[in-house]
Design a protein around this motif. Structure first.
Motif, mmCIF file in Angstrom:
data_model
loop_
_atom_site.group_PDB
_atom_site.id
_atom_site.type_symbol
_atom_site.label_atom_id
_atom_site.label_comp_id
_atom_site.label_asym_id
_atom_site.label_seq_id
_atom_site.Cartn_x
_atom_site.Cartn_y
_atom_site.Cartn_z
ATOM 1 N N ARG A 102 32.824 40.531 55.788
ATOM 2 C CA ARG A 102 32.656 41.511 54.725
ATOM 3 C C ARG A 102 33.975 41.898 54.050
ATOM 4 N N TYR A 103 33.814 42.461 52.863
ATOM 5 C CA TYR A 103 34.927 42.880 52.018
ATOM 6 C C TYR A 103 35.953 43.695 52.801
ATOM 7 N N ARG A 104 37.144 43.168 52.895
ATOM 8 C CA ARG A 104 38.292 43.838 53.520
ATOM 9 C C ARG A 104 37.964 44.363 54.928
ATOM 10 N N ASN A 122 42.121 38.018 44.003
ATOM 11 C CA ASN A 122 41.175 37.835 42.888
ATOM 12 C C ASN A 122 41.209 38.938 41.839
ATOM 13 N N THR A 123 42.257 39.796 41.807
ATOM 14 C CA THR A 123 42.124 41.021 41.026
ATOM 15 C C THR A 123 42.965 41.080 39.754
ATOM 16 N N ALA A 124 44.207 40.748 39.838
ATOM 17 C CA ALA A 124 45.070 40.914 38.661
ATOM 18 C C ALA A 124 46.244 39.955 38.748
ATOM 19 N N LEU A 135 47.298 38.880 42.335
ATOM 20 C CA LEU A 135 47.347 40.099 43.138
ATOM 21 C C LEU A 135 45.979 40.515 43.660
ATOM 22 N N LYS A 136 45.973 41.040 44.863
ATOM 23 C CA LYS A 136 44.867 41.853 45.365
ATOM 24 C C LYS A 136 45.469 42.902 46.272
ATOM 25 N N GLU A 137 44.929 44.108 46.232
ATOM 26 C CA GLU A 137 45.609 45.237 46.861
ATOM 27 C C GLU A 137 45.581 45.232 48.384
HETATM 28 C C1 V55 Z 1 39.057 46.688 42.084
HETATM 29 C C2 V55 Z 1 38.826 45.319 42.137
HETATM 30 C C3 V55 Z 1 38.922 44.656 43.349
HETATM 31 C C4 V55 Z 1 39.243 45.347 44.490
HETATM 32 C C5 V55 Z 1 39.489 46.715 44.426
HETATM 33 O O1 V55 Z 1 38.661 47.012 39.771
HETATM 34 C C6 V55 Z 1 39.384 47.373 43.228
HETATM 35 C C7 V55 Z 1 38.950 47.449 40.853
HETATM 36 C C8 V55 Z 1 38.340 42.515 42.440
HETATM 37 O O2 V55 Z 1 38.675 43.311 43.541
HETATM 38 O O3 V55 Z 1 39.295 44.685 45.673
#
Ligand code: V55
Ligand code: FE
Length: 493
Positions: A102-104, A122-124, A135-137
């Protein structure tokens, strides 16, 4: 093993994984690409290589990172699409199946990969000091080759960046070229540590501040002014217990207040001032300024959970009425003893998904414009050709003029939906907002994607060109524009 996406209810029709990589030399174009558009538009989002293991996963945010590049030169454009070769992607490929849960939540991964970097990146994207990063946080940045999109691997700025995580939304100070960035859950999952860094224009870490957030929550973006950094918490909360129970990283808790911490840029953790407000989601920040004793932050804000795939902590159903974001102004008075702030809704008619962008040459300094996709329910939608999506698609881009309160709009047409917009200055030194507004549109009637290019000053006149791809693109989260001044871009193939 049979590959089947039948367990992911979001992966249908236009939103089914694409699972291929692409190169198109000299794309088909309707209209005329402006000759002064020179550089690369990168976009990133998710595209599952293997199906998610669980039907209750926050599937959109947990899919493998996939990056696209539209490379503009001499009024032509080439396209390239690649998966980010994360450790996770490579491990799944080797096993020919999904090993990650699952997610994170690492505790839901296959035991064979429990110690691997599990980010999907997958984010920025950001370019800084000549490097391009995905980037992904939840992890360090992953460096990409700006020409080939080949993955170079995780980057920790020569060892001096010691947070385990790196935000998807670093800010670049246009005056100094410094990158102001941070990681939350910096000491690992479910820690409230936030590490803040300044990285100079050569790519060296020059400053670090560590503080503890009042709650462990998604801290997705910051406001940067010339004097302050503004950190806001959200209602997306987690805990070690939640992760040990194998759940998706976040649940939205409506009872959790919004905390906003304002850190002087030359200060330390002891100089941080915390404010406290009601249930809000300010996921993305448009821009911020310090004006005398006041810190002003402008951002798309919603009154509750904006993402239907993250459950409510109390088990209540998702509330779409509280999900839509409007552009609001938050004003913090540093001369007052109060721990609250003023909120003003600036454009109530433009309700959207909160994907806002600035003319980023004006980050942190006095600015006038903001851009954002939104849904105009009064615009037509052709259900016979486009499907049953009336009233639900992002069909417009807005340019907000914060000086006059006026809003100008671009409408994509009656079978389309817009992903995040990207502002591109017409040339170096062009006035704020003078340039192009571009973005990927989904053409539901023809089951393919287009890159639309509009004049940011003449949005209501429609697009000046459309780059027509012969296939669907993966869902984008964010994009980034870079020129040969930002990245060592090689000659166009
Ligand atoms: C966001 C997107 C994410 C994430 C946490 O747009 C926040 C907000 C694509 O992944 O993991
Ligand atoms: Fe974001």
């Amino acid at each position: 093993m049979t590959v089947s996406f039948s367990n992911d209810p979001t992966a249908k029709g236009f939103f089914a994984p694409t699972r291929f990589e692409a190169d198109i030399f000299d794309c088909e174009v309707e209209g005329q690409i402006p000759r002064d558009l020179n550089g690369a538009f990168y976009r990133i989002g998710w595209d599952w290589l293997y199906p998610p293991k669980y039907t209750d996963d926050a599937a959109p945010f947990n899919g493998d990172g996939y990056v696209g590049m539209f490379r503009f030169q001499d009024a032509s454009v080439d396209y390239k699409g690649r998966y980010v070769r994360t450790d996770r992607y490579l491990a799944d490929r080797k096993a020919r199946k999904q090993l990650f849960g699952r997610y994170r939540n690492r505790s839901t991964d296959d035991p064979s990969v429990r110690n691997l970097n599990r980010t999907v990146a997958n984010t920025a994207l950001v370019s800084h000091a000549g490097r391009l990063f995905a980037l992904k946080e939840d992890a360090l940045p992953i460096e990409l080759d700006p020409d080939t999109l080949a993955t170079r691997g995780a980057w920790n700025f020569g060892g001096k960046y010691d947070s385990r995580t790196f935000t998807a939304h670093p800010k670049i100070d246009p005056v100094t070229g410094d990158m102001i960035c941070y990681g939350y859950e910096a000491m690992g999952d479910a820690t409230n540590d936030v590490f803040v860094f300044v990285i100079d224009k050569k790519g060296n870490v020059t400053r670090e501040v560590r503080f503890k957030a009042p709650i462990i929550s998604m801290m997705h973006d910051i406001g940067l002014t010339q004097k302050h950094i503004v950190f806001n918490t959200t209602g997306f909360v987690t805990s070690a217990d939640r992760l040990a129970a194998g759940k998706v990283h976040w649940a939205w808790d409506s009872k959790v207040p919004t905390y906003v911490g304002i850190l002087p840029r030359d200060g330390d953790a002891k100089d941080m001032r915390w404010f406290k407000g009601p249930e809000r989601a300010a996921i993305h920040i448009l821009n911020a300024n310090t004006r005398g004793n006041k810190v002003v932050v402008e951002a798309p804000v919603s009154d509750g959970n904006p993402f239907p795939f993250f459950a409510q902590a109390d088990g209540s159903p998702f509330n779409p009425q509280k999900a839509g974001a409007t552009l609001r102004r938050w004003t913090f008075d540093l001369s007052s003893k109060k721990d609250t702030w003023e909120e003003e809704v600036l454009f109530p008619q433009a309700v959207g998904g909160g994907l806002t962008r600035a003319d980023e040459r004006f980050w942190s300094v006095p600015y006038r414009y903001g851009f954002m996709g939104y849904t105009d329910p009064a615009r037509p939608f052709d259900e016979a050709r486009g499907g049953n999506l009336r009233g639900r698609v992002t069909n417009c881009y807005a340019r907000f003029d914060l000086a006059t309160g006026k809003m100008n709009s671009y409408f994509v047409g009656d079978v389309g939906a817009l992903q995040e917009c990207q502002f591109i200055p017409r040339r170096k030194g062009a006035p704020e907002g003078d340039g192009y507004l571009i973005g990927v549109a989904s053409n539901y009637a023809e089951m393919r994607s287009e890159l639309i290019i509009a004049d940011a000053m003449r949005l209501e006149e429609g697009d000046i060109a459309r780059v027509k791809l012969p296939f669907r693109l993966n869902s984008q989260v964010h994009g980034w524009w870079a020129t040969a001044d930002d990245l060592p871009l090689g000659p166009v193939a």
